[in-house]
Scaffold this active site. Structure first.
Site, short mmCIF file in Angstrom:
data_model
loop_
_atom_site.label_atom_id
_atom_site.label_comp_id
_atom_site.label_asym_id
_atom_site.label_seq_id
_atom_site.Cartn_x
_atom_site.Cartn_y
_atom_site.Cartn_z
N ASP A 138 4.04 77.95 85.66
CA ASP A 138 4.53 79.30 85.37
C ASP A 138 3.38 80.20 84.92
O ASP A 138 2.84 80.03 83.84
CB ASP A 138 5.59 79.24 84.25
N TYR B 155 -0.81 87.29 82.12
CA TYR B 155 -1.48 86.20 81.39
C TYR B 155 -2.98 86.12 81.71
O TYR B 155 -3.69 85.29 81.12
CB TYR B 155 -0.84 84.83 81.70
N LYS C 258 4.47 86.71 87.89
CA LYS C 258 5.39 87.79 87.48
C LYS C 258 4.71 89.15 87.60
O LYS C 258 3.50 89.27 87.41
CB LYS C 258 5.84 87.58 86.03
N HIS D 167 8.89 90.74 85.29
CA HIS D 167 8.63 90.18 83.96
C HIS D 167 9.57 90.74 82.88
O HIS D 167 10.10 90.01 82.06
CB HIS D 167 7.17 90.43 83.57
P1 NAP Z 1 6.57 77.15 73.63
O1 NAP Z 1 6.40 76.45 74.93
O2 NAP Z 1 7.89 77.12 72.96
O3 NAP Z 1 5.53 76.61 72.57
C1 NAP Z 1 4.16 76.49 72.85
C2 NAP Z 1 3.47 75.99 71.58
O4 NAP Z 1 3.91 74.66 71.28
C3 NAP Z 1 1.96 75.91 71.73
O5 NAP Z 1 1.41 76.34 70.50
C4 NAP Z 1 1.68 74.43 71.96
O6 NAP Z 1 0.41 74.13 71.43
C5 NAP Z 1 2.78 73.78 71.17
N1 NAP Z 1 3.26 72.50 71.73
C6 NAP Z 1 3.57 72.23 73.02
N2 NAP Z 1 4.04 70.97 73.16
C7 NAP Z 1 4.01 70.42 71.92
C8 NAP Z 1 4.36 69.15 71.41
N3 NAP Z 1 4.86 68.20 72.21
N4 NAP Z 1 4.18 68.92 70.08
C9 NAP Z 1 3.69 69.88 69.26
N5 NAP Z 1 3.36 71.12 69.68
C10 NAP Z 1 3.51 71.39 71.01
O7 NAP Z 1 6.13 78.69 73.74
P2 NAP Z 1 5.65 79.71 74.86
O8 NAP Z 1 4.26 79.42 75.29
O9 NAP Z 1 5.97 81.05 74.33
O10 NAP Z 1 6.66 79.49 76.08
C11 NAP Z 1 6.40 78.64 77.18
C12 NAP Z 1 6.05 79.42 78.44
O11 NAP Z 1 7.08 80.34 78.79
C13 NAP Z 1 4.81 80.33 78.31
O12 NAP Z 1 3.61 79.61 78.29
C14 NAP Z 1 5.02 81.22 79.50
O13 NAP Z 1 4.63 80.54 80.70
C15 NAP Z 1 6.52 81.46 79.45
N6 NAP Z 1 6.89 82.69 78.71
C16 NAP Z 1 7.51 83.71 79.41
C17 NAP Z 1 7.86 84.88 78.76
C18 NAP Z 1 8.54 85.97 79.54
O14 NAP Z 1 8.65 87.11 79.04
N7 NAP Z 1 9.02 85.70 80.73
C19 NAP Z 1 7.61 85.06 77.39
C20 NAP Z 1 7.00 84.01 76.70
C21 NAP Z 1 6.67 82.83 77.37
P3 NAP Z 1 -0.75 73.38 72.31
O15 NAP Z 1 -1.01 74.19 73.53
O16 NAP Z 1 -1.90 73.34 71.35
O17 NAP Z 1 -0.20 72.02 72.61
#
Ligand code: NAP
Length: 291
Positions: A65, A70, A95, A128
């Site tokens: 994704d 990004y 996106k 997005h």
């Molecule tokens: P998330 O996936 O809920 O959390 C990511 C965080 O969790 C990072 O700090 C990561 O750190 C940590 N993490 C991951 N796996 C872990 C585990 N097993 N144990 C402990 N910590 C862990 O948050 P997000 O990045 O906001 O959401 C995921 C994806 O959704 C994004 O990367 C993006 O692709 C997409 N997104 C889309 C939108 C939109 O508007 N469409 C908005 C936000 C996000 P490390 O990297 O250090 O492991």
């Protein structure tokens, strides 16, 4: 030490037994999407992108994704080419940036994304955010891109019920996906309902609530009951709501850990208890409140 042991054991087991079978679901256009993918927000350096994608491919992920916003499309395109995974096995999402809404702008921005990725097509192109005044024109451009086969599927992100109703009233092509913030602490039931009724798959972003609730007593209780980590319990909750989950990690052992969610099931009762954790916790803006 026990948690570290569990994680190392997971990596060892997955490597020994081969790739985890990540289940897929069919979208409304007949194309399948894996139920688990790698989020890439804030993974930007070429080395970090290559390491994350290489670990993800090894763990069996095929969905990546990305987004124009990004600033990692170029790096992701290169990392995919460098991997040994055939392009047709990969499900690549990008996106449209908020500044690029409107018919001509969206077409131009899509060309730019393909150029950055150095790809002939993407598997999924998402709007997005729903930007006021431009949404309908933008979707017309998306339909053109879809009909040309340059995006195999098209969809939206951060669309609330009213945005979806407006789109469904005007669209020739129904979006395949709505990517929204979704985890037990941010559980917009009304969006899940309208998506289900219209055969739109929900993709859960921030499915780990960015780790903020890993220590919540109920999550801790679930980890003990199911012998899984907080991340695995949260991701499993998303999958059991029929959502595609896209946790972000740039760490190899966590990428493997997050993939190990297809060998257990949270009971109906526990799902209901977890559903009650909803507090509209947001890491991004609430799309109900912005224009
Ligand atoms: P998330 O996936 O809920 O959390 C990511 C965080 O969790 C990072 O700090 C990561 O750190 C940590 N993490 C991951 N796996 C872990 C585990 N097993 N144990 C402990 N910590 C862990 O948050 P997000 O990045 O906001 O959401 C995921 C994806 O959704 C994004 O990367 C993006 O692709 C997409 N997104 C889309 C939108 C939109 O508007 N469409 C908005 C936000 C996000 P490390 O990297 O250090 O492991």
């Amino acid at each position: 030490p026990f948690t570290v042991y569990c994680l190392l054991f997971t990596v060892y087991r997955l490597q020994k037994e081969g790739k985890m079978p990540i289940k897929k679901v069919k979208m409304n256009n007949g194309i399948e999407i894996p139920l688990l993918g790698l989020g890439t927000y804030a993974i930007t350096s070429q080395t970090d992108v290559e390491n994350a994608l290489s670990a993800a491919f090894e763990a069996g992920y095929r969905l990546i994704d990305s987004a124009a916003a990004y600033n990692n499309e170029k790096q992701i395109g290169k990392a995919i080419k460098k991997s040994n995974v055939p392009r047709e096995e990969i499900f690549l999402t990008t996106k449209l940036d908020n500044w690029d809404h409107g018919y001509d702008n969206a077409l131009r921005a899509f060309d730019e994304s393909l150029k950055n990725l150095d790809m002939e097509y993407v598997d999924l192109y998402l709007v997005h955010w729903p930007i006021t005044g431009k949404r309908k024109e933008t979707w017309k451009a998306f339909e053109k891109i879809y009909k040309e086969g340059r995006a195999k599927s098209i969809g939206v992100s951060n669309y609330t019920v009213r945005h979806l109703i407006e789109l469904l009233d005007n669209a020739e092509v129904i979006p395949a996906i709505n990517q929204v913030e979704l985890n037990p602490f941010c559980y917009p039931k009304e969006i899940l309902k309208i998506c289900k009724e219209n055969n739109i798959i929900v993709e859960a972003y921030t499915p780990l609530a960015r780790t903020h609730k890993f220590m919540h007593p109920l999550i801790k209780e679930m980890t003990q009951k199911y012998n899984k980590t907080p991340a695995q319990v949260l991701l499993r909750w998303g999958v059991q709501h029929d959502a595609v989950v896209i946790p972000k990690s740039s760490r190899r052992e966590r990428i493997f850990e997050n993939a190990d969610i297809f060998d257990f099931e949270i009971s109906e009762g526990d799902m209901e208890t977890m559903n009650k954790l909803d507090e509209n916790l947001r890491s991004s803006e609430d799309p109900n409140e912005i224009e």
